[in-house]
Scaffold this motif. Structure first.
Motif, PDB file in Angstrom:
ATOM      1  N   ARG A 259       0.809  -1.138   0.006  1.00  0.00           N
ATOM      2  CA  ARG A 259      -0.031  -0.048   0.028  1.00  0.00           C
ATOM      3  C   ARG A 259       0.842   1.078   0.019  1.00  0.00           C
ATOM      4  N   PHE A 260       0.669   2.116  -0.855  1.00  0.00           N
ATOM      5  CA  PHE A 260       1.616   3.111  -0.990  1.00  0.00           C
ATOM      6  C   PHE A 260       0.620   4.637  -1.670  1.00  0.00           C
ATOM      7  N   LEU A 261       1.030   5.744  -1.148  1.00  0.00           N
ATOM      8  CA  LEU A 261       0.342   6.943  -1.794  1.00  0.00           C
ATOM      9  C   LEU A 261       1.208   7.102  -3.075  1.00  0.00           C
ATOM     10  N   LEU A 262       0.552   7.690  -4.277  1.00  0.00           N
ATOM     11  CA  LEU A 262       1.270   7.944  -5.541  1.00  0.00           C
ATOM     12  C   LEU A 262       0.800   9.500  -5.606  1.00  0.00           C
ATOM     13  N   VAL A 263       1.710  10.420  -5.684  1.00  0.00           N
ATOM     14  CA  VAL A 263       1.418  11.894  -5.729  1.00  0.00           C
ATOM     15  C   VAL A 263       2.155  12.304  -6.798  1.00  0.00           C
ATOM     16  N   SER A 264       1.547  13.328  -7.530  1.00  0.00           N
ATOM     17  CA  SER A 264       2.173  14.384  -8.635  1.00  0.00           C
ATOM     18  C   SER A 264       1.623  15.689  -8.596  1.00  0.00           C
ATOM     19  N   GLY A 265       2.565  16.227  -9.390  1.00  0.00           N
ATOM     20  CA  GLY A 265       1.975  17.503  -9.324  1.00  0.00           C
ATOM     21  C   GLY A 265       3.031  18.461 -10.433  1.00  0.00           C
ATOM     22  N   ALA A 266       2.432  19.626 -10.955  1.00  0.00           N
ATOM     23  CA  ALA A 266       2.939  20.569 -11.930  1.00  0.00           C
ATOM     24  C   ALA A 266       4.019  21.353 -11.459  1.00  0.00           C
ATOM     25  N   PRO A 267       5.289  21.205 -11.714  1.00  0.00           N
ATOM     26  CA  PRO A 267       6.234  21.979 -11.007  1.00  0.00           C
ATOM     27  C   PRO A 267       6.108  23.636 -11.356  1.00  0.00           C
ATOM     28  N   ILE A 268       6.482  24.483 -10.317  1.00  0.00           N
ATOM     29  CA  ILE A 268       6.142  25.785 -10.125  1.00  0.00           C
ATOM     30  C   ILE A 268       7.549  26.506 -10.962  1.00  0.00           C
ATOM     31  N   GLN A 269       8.761  25.978 -10.416  1.00  0.00           N
ATOM     32  CA  GLN A 269       9.870  26.600 -10.922  1.00  0.00           C
ATOM     33  C   GLN A 269      10.078  27.981 -10.746  1.00  0.00           C
ATOM     34  N   GLU A 270       9.743  28.267  -9.691  1.00  0.00           N
ATOM     35  CA  GLU A 270      10.132  29.722  -9.078  1.00  0.00           C
ATOM     36  C   GLU A 270      11.024  29.631  -8.009  1.00  0.00           C
ATOM     37  N   PRO A 271      11.775  30.950  -7.476  1.00  0.00           N
ATOM     38  CA  PRO A 271      12.535  31.024  -6.598  1.00  0.00           C
ATOM     39  C   PRO A 271      11.512  30.807  -5.167  1.00  0.00           C
ATOM     40  N   VAL A 272      12.336  30.225  -4.167  1.00  0.00           N
ATOM     41  CA  VAL A 272      11.749  29.849  -2.902  1.00  0.00           C
ATOM     42  C   VAL A 272      12.663  30.517  -1.780  1.00  0.00           C
ATOM     43  N   ALA A 273      11.937  31.400  -1.106  1.00  0.00           N
ATOM     44  CA  ALA A 273      12.764  31.706   0.393  1.00  0.00           C
ATOM     45  C   ALA A 273      11.798  31.212   1.366  1.00  0.00           C
ATOM     46  N   TRP A 274      12.349  30.319   2.381  1.00  0.00           N
ATOM     47  CA  TRP A 274      11.604  29.483   3.273  1.00  0.00           C
ATOM     48  C   TRP A 274      12.055  29.653   4.688  1.00  0.00           C
ATOM     49  N   HIS A 275      11.306  29.620   5.521  1.00  0.00           N
ATOM     50  CA  HIS A 275      11.639  29.908   6.796  1.00  0.00           C
ATOM     51  C   HIS A 275      10.280  29.019   7.716  1.00  0.00           C
ATOM     52  N   GLY A 276      10.629  28.054   8.254  1.00  0.00           N
ATOM     53  CA  GLY A 276       9.566  27.287   9.041  1.00  0.00           C
ATOM     54  C   GLY A 276       8.483  27.127   8.054  1.00  0.00           C
ATOM     55  N   PRO A 277       7.352  27.448   8.619  1.00  0.00           N
ATOM     56  CA  PRO A 277       5.936  27.486   8.047  1.00  0.00           C
ATOM     57  C   PRO A 277       5.665  28.478   6.875  1.00  0.00           C
ATOM     58  N   ILE A 278       6.617  29.304   6.727  1.00  0.00           N
ATOM     59  CA  ILE A 278       6.106  30.536   5.478  1.00  0.00           C
ATOM     60  C   ILE A 278       7.194  30.199   4.453  1.00  0.00           C
ATOM     61  N   VAL A 279       6.515  30.311   3.474  1.00  0.00           N
ATOM     62  CA  VAL A 279       7.234  29.917   2.006  1.00  0.00           C
ATOM     63  C   VAL A 279       7.185  31.171   1.177  1.00  0.00           C
ATOM     64  N   MET A 280       8.077  32.036   0.808  1.00  0.00           N
ATOM     65  CA  MET A 280       7.782  33.125   0.120  1.00  0.00           C
ATOM     66  C   MET A 280       8.700  32.986  -1.372  1.00  0.00           C
ATOM     67  N   ASN A 281       8.806  33.895  -1.998  1.00  0.00           N
ATOM     68  CA  ASN A 281       9.750  33.832  -3.104  1.00  0.00           C
ATOM     69  C   ASN A 281      11.145  34.410  -3.257  1.00  0.00           C
ATOM     70  N   THR A 282      11.038  35.663  -2.092  1.00  0.00           N
ATOM     71  CA  THR A 282      12.440  36.449  -1.935  1.00  0.00           C
ATOM     72  C   THR A 282      12.429  36.494  -0.555  1.00  0.00           C
TER      73      THR A 282
END
Length: 303
Positions: A259-282
């Motif tokens: 039994r497994f999850l099969l997950v797929s999605g369309a890539p966004i391909q943008e810059p990522v600025a990430w801190h904990g639960p907050i994800v922005m571009n810059t």
């Protein structure tokens, strides 16, 4: 038809989040391009409430969407917008954090004390980072289930598969999220969109994912890029399988099934600025979010 190669297998690593919830993380807080548009995947399960009872008290999110899929027990949730609810076994919630939300999630065990669920984070494109927050709560009875003649079963949480469409919609990553069970010793092929990022997460039983270079299967115990994967822990291995490009995957179930999850999605391909639960571009956007958290302006008024 082209078989997707197996790029890597990875055992989810134990960690703690919230107020002391024991969980296993398959990926997250690493290279955000690796699973774009997905950022993080956690498997939280336990047979004793001490492992999860303190839950995930109030915390912020901005710039992402989260999907919570519950298999056993339940999760009570509430947020700064006044939403309240309970996710029972088999149910799913997709939360669009958008411009910002404060919420809490409190797991509760079933009659035997068992709790099991998954949480996946999906990135939002820059055009939707500051969209209004919203929830979609879907009961387990509303998730379509398709069973094939060989006994293979797919719960279609979102996306369209085998002629059925899951109930969660309007998600920026346009994902397909399937909960698949393959009976013992059965081999199945599953079509996936060639241009989508795709991963499998095995959480029960055992299986072999064939590679284009070894379509008949090579049994291996450890991760070997470009070869087939043998997942051996029949009690549920917590193993991530990353795939390269192609339009199908093949799995051979072991003697206990898989039994497994099969997950797929369309890539966004943008810059990522990430801190904990907050994800922005810059970094500037990230710093602004942190300032707003400190001065009390993080939650935007509803329009």
């Amino acid at each position: 038809m082209s078989l997707r190669p197996v790029l890597e297998t990875r055992e989810a690593r134990p960690t703690m989040e919230g107020a002391g919830v024991h969980l296993h993380r398959a990926f997250g807080f690493g290279d955000p391009s690796e699973q774009d548009p997905f950022l993080l995947f956690d498997d939280f399960r336990g047979d004793h409430e001490e492992l999860y009872k303190e839950g995930f008290p109030w915390h912020p999110h901005r710039g992402i969407e989260t999907i919570t899929y519950v298999l056993a027990g339940e999760v009570e949730h509430g947020d700064s917008l006044g939403n309240r609810g309970t996710l029972g076994a088999g149910s799913v919630q997709w939360m669009t954090a958008g411009s910002g939300i404060l919420h809490q999630e409190m797991p509760r065990g079933d009659a035997q004390g068992r709790m099991h669920g998954f949480q996946l984070w999906a990135n939002l494109p820059s055009s939707l980072k500051m969209t209004a927050p919203r929830y979609q709560d879907i009961g387990g009875d509303d998730i379509p289930v398709v069973t094939e003649d060989d006994g293979t079963t797919a719960r279609i949480v979102m996306g369209t598969f085998w002629g059925k469409t899951g109930p969660v919609d309007g998600i920026a990553a346009d994902p397909q999220y399937l909960d698949i069970s393959v009976p013992p010793n059965v081999k199945r092929r599953f079509k996936v969109d060639t241009y989508r990022q795709t991963f499998a997460y095995v959480f029960a039983g055992a299986g072999r994912f064939s590679d284009a270079s070894a379509p008949q299967g090579v049994l291996l115990e450890k991760e070997v890029a470009g070869q087939e994967v043998n997942i051996r822990d029949l009690s549920g291995n917590r193993t991530l399988v990353r795939f390269g490009t192609g339009d199908e995957i093949t799995v051979q179930a072991g003697p206990e099934g898989v039994r497994f999850l099969l997950v797929s999605g369309a890539p966004i391909q943008e810059p990522v600025a990430w801190h904990g639960p907050i994800v922005m571009n810059t970094q500037d956007e990230l710093k602004q979010a942190m300032r707003e958290l400190r001065n009390g302006t993080f939650i935007r008024p509803a329009h």
